[in-house]
Design a protein around this motif. Sequence first.
Motif, mmCIF file in Angstrom:
data_model
loop_
_atom_site.group_PDB
_atom_site.id
_atom_site.type_symbol
_atom_site.label_atom_id
_atom_site.label_comp_id
_atom_site.label_asym_id
_atom_site.label_seq_id
_atom_site.Cartn_x
_atom_site.Cartn_y
_atom_site.Cartn_z
ATOM 1 N N ALA A 20 25.192 56.828 52.476
ATOM 2 C CA ALA A 20 25.956 58.079 52.468
ATOM 3 C C ALA A 20 25.029 59.217 52.050
ATOM 4 C CB ALA A 20 27.130 57.994 51.498
ATOM 5 N N HIS A 21 25.167 60.370 52.695
ATOM 6 C CA HIS A 21 24.345 61.538 52.385
ATOM 7 C C HIS A 21 25.229 62.672 51.885
ATOM 8 C CE1 HIS A 21 20.644 60.033 54.104
ATOM 9 N NE2 HIS A 21 21.292 59.683 55.193
ATOM 10 N N THR A 22 24.742 63.366 50.863
ATOM 11 C CA THR A 22 25.414 64.554 50.370
ATOM 12 C C THR A 22 24.381 65.673 50.291
ATOM 13 O OG1 THR A 22 26.993 63.292 49.058
ATOM 14 C CG2 THR A 22 26.672 65.585 48.448
ATOM 15 N N LEU A 23 24.730 66.826 50.843
ATOM 16 C CA LEU A 23 23.890 68.019 50.758
ATOM 17 C C LEU A 23 24.668 69.089 50.013
ATOM 18 C CD1 LEU A 23 22.538 68.196 54.404
ATOM 19 C CD2 LEU A 23 21.222 67.642 52.380
ATOM 20 N N LEU A 24 24.015 69.734 49.066
ATOM 21 C CA LEU A 24 24.619 70.834 48.330
ATOM 22 C C LEU A 24 23.710 72.046 48.464
ATOM 23 C CD1 LEU A 24 25.552 69.032 44.983
ATOM 24 C CD2 LEU A 24 27.055 69.535 46.903
ATOM 25 N N GLN A 25 24.299 73.225 48.532
ATOM 26 C CA GLN A 25 23.510 74.447 48.562
ATOM 27 C C GLN A 25 24.009 75.404 47.499
ATOM 28 O OE1 GLN A 25 23.472 76.033 52.590
ATOM 29 N NE2 GLN A 25 21.455 75.136 52.888
ATOM 30 N N SER A 26 23.051 76.128 46.937
ATOM 31 C CA SER A 26 23.355 77.127 45.934
ATOM 32 C C SER A 26 22.352 78.261 46.098
ATOM 33 C CB SER A 26 23.235 76.513 44.538
ATOM 34 O OG SER A 26 23.572 77.453 43.555
ATOM 35 N N TYR A 27 22.680 79.402 45.551
ATOM 36 C CA TYR A 27 21.780 80.553 45.622
ATOM 37 C C TYR A 27 21.407 80.974 44.220
ATOM 38 C CZ TYR A 27 22.661 80.964 50.584
ATOM 39 O OH TYR A 27 22.715 80.714 51.923
ATOM 40 N N PHE A 28 20.127 81.291 44.033
ATOM 41 C CA PHE A 28 19.634 81.850 42.789
ATOM 42 C C PHE A 28 19.220 83.279 43.087
ATOM 43 C CE2 PHE A 28 17.905 77.398 41.583
ATOM 44 C CZ PHE A 28 19.170 76.973 41.245
ATOM 45 N N VAL A 29 19.431 84.158 42.126
ATOM 46 C CA VAL A 29 19.087 85.562 42.280
ATOM 47 C C VAL A 29 18.295 86.002 41.060
ATOM 48 C CG1 VAL A 29 19.991 87.894 42.577
ATOM 49 C CG2 VAL A 29 21.233 85.957 43.529
ATOM 50 N N VAL A 30 17.230 86.756 41.322
ATOM 51 C CA VAL A 30 16.401 87.290 40.243
ATOM 52 C C VAL A 30 16.304 88.793 40.417
ATOM 53 C CG1 VAL A 30 14.099 87.274 39.211
ATOM 54 C CG2 VAL A 30 15.035 85.170 40.159
ATOM 55 N N SER A 31 16.565 89.541 39.351
ATOM 56 C CA SER A 31 16.330 90.989 39.376
ATOM 57 C C SER A 31 14.831 91.197 39.163
ATOM 58 C CB SER A 31 17.112 91.688 38.274
ATOM 59 O OG SER A 31 18.485 91.605 38.549
ATOM 60 N N THR A 32 14.202 91.857 40.122
ATOM 61 C CA THR A 32 12.744 91.941 40.088
ATOM 62 C C THR A 32 12.250 93.166 40.856
ATOM 63 O OG1 THR A 32 10.730 90.667 40.519
ATOM 64 C CG2 THR A 32 12.481 90.497 42.145
ATOM 65 N N THR A 33 10.954 93.291 40.893
ATOM 66 C CA THR A 33 10.297 94.320 41.685
ATOM 67 C C THR A 33 9.889 93.700 43.017
ATOM 68 O OG1 THR A 33 9.460 95.318 39.665
ATOM 69 C CG2 THR A 33 8.386 95.960 41.713
ATOM 70 N N ARG A 34 10.025 94.454 44.089
ATOM 71 C CA ARG A 34 9.694 93.957 45.421
ATOM 72 C C ARG A 34 8.247 93.471 45.465
ATOM 73 N NH1 ARG A 34 11.711 95.805 50.705
ATOM 74 N NH2 ARG A 34 12.757 97.430 49.532
ATOM 75 N N GLN A 35 8.051 92.310 46.060
ATOM 76 C CA GLN A 35 6.704 91.782 46.273
ATOM 77 C C GLN A 35 6.064 92.512 47.433
ATOM 78 O OE1 GLN A 35 4.976 89.006 44.610
ATOM 79 N NE2 GLN A 35 6.450 89.795 43.145
ATOM 80 N N THR A 36 4.844 92.938 47.268
ATOM 81 C CA THR A 36 4.141 93.607 48.347
ATOM 82 C C THR A 36 3.294 92.606 49.102
ATOM 83 O OG1 THR A 36 2.339 94.181 46.856
ATOM 84 C CG2 THR A 36 4.067 95.829 47.186
#
Length: 168
Positions: free
Chosen positions: A150-166
């Motif tokens: 049996a397979h289980t896939l889970l998804q979640s989102y992480f968010v970081v307040s940051t400065t844009r990467q150049t």
Amino acid sequence: MNRPPRGIALVAALIITLLIGIIAMAIGKTAIRSQQTANSQYDQARSEAIAKSAMLRAEALFRSTVADNIDAIYADDTDSISTDLDTDASWWRDSSNWASNTTSFSALSEGAPQFRIEEREFVPTSADVEEQQGRQYFRVTSRGEGPGGAHTLLQSYFVVSTTRQTTE
């Protein structure tokens, strides 16, 4: 005086034996079906537990990386914990993608928890296109496999307040 025909006791015994056999087979089939259902439920519950474990490990890794070396959360960093966003929407179906772009804990033998962190879009804090402050999104996909497949896939989102990467 009428006597019952000879051999009636034998016929009655055979009929009773046949009925008992039919009942025993029905009980056996029910028991086997119940065992298969229990095995399937165990397999699914095990795969879910492994996927949740992987998600928790990904979250702990992400938090510690943000605290220790925030640059390592970005895909272009040499010590990155994330990958670029995969353009193939069904990348998770190919097991080779898990082998090459995942963090796996091989110390756990059966169905080792696996996860993959993908760098997603940067969203500026304001509507100004030149805004450098904002939120960087990451998608985490975790995978668990039970002992029965049996397979289980889970998804979640992480968010970081940051400065844009150049990008240079």
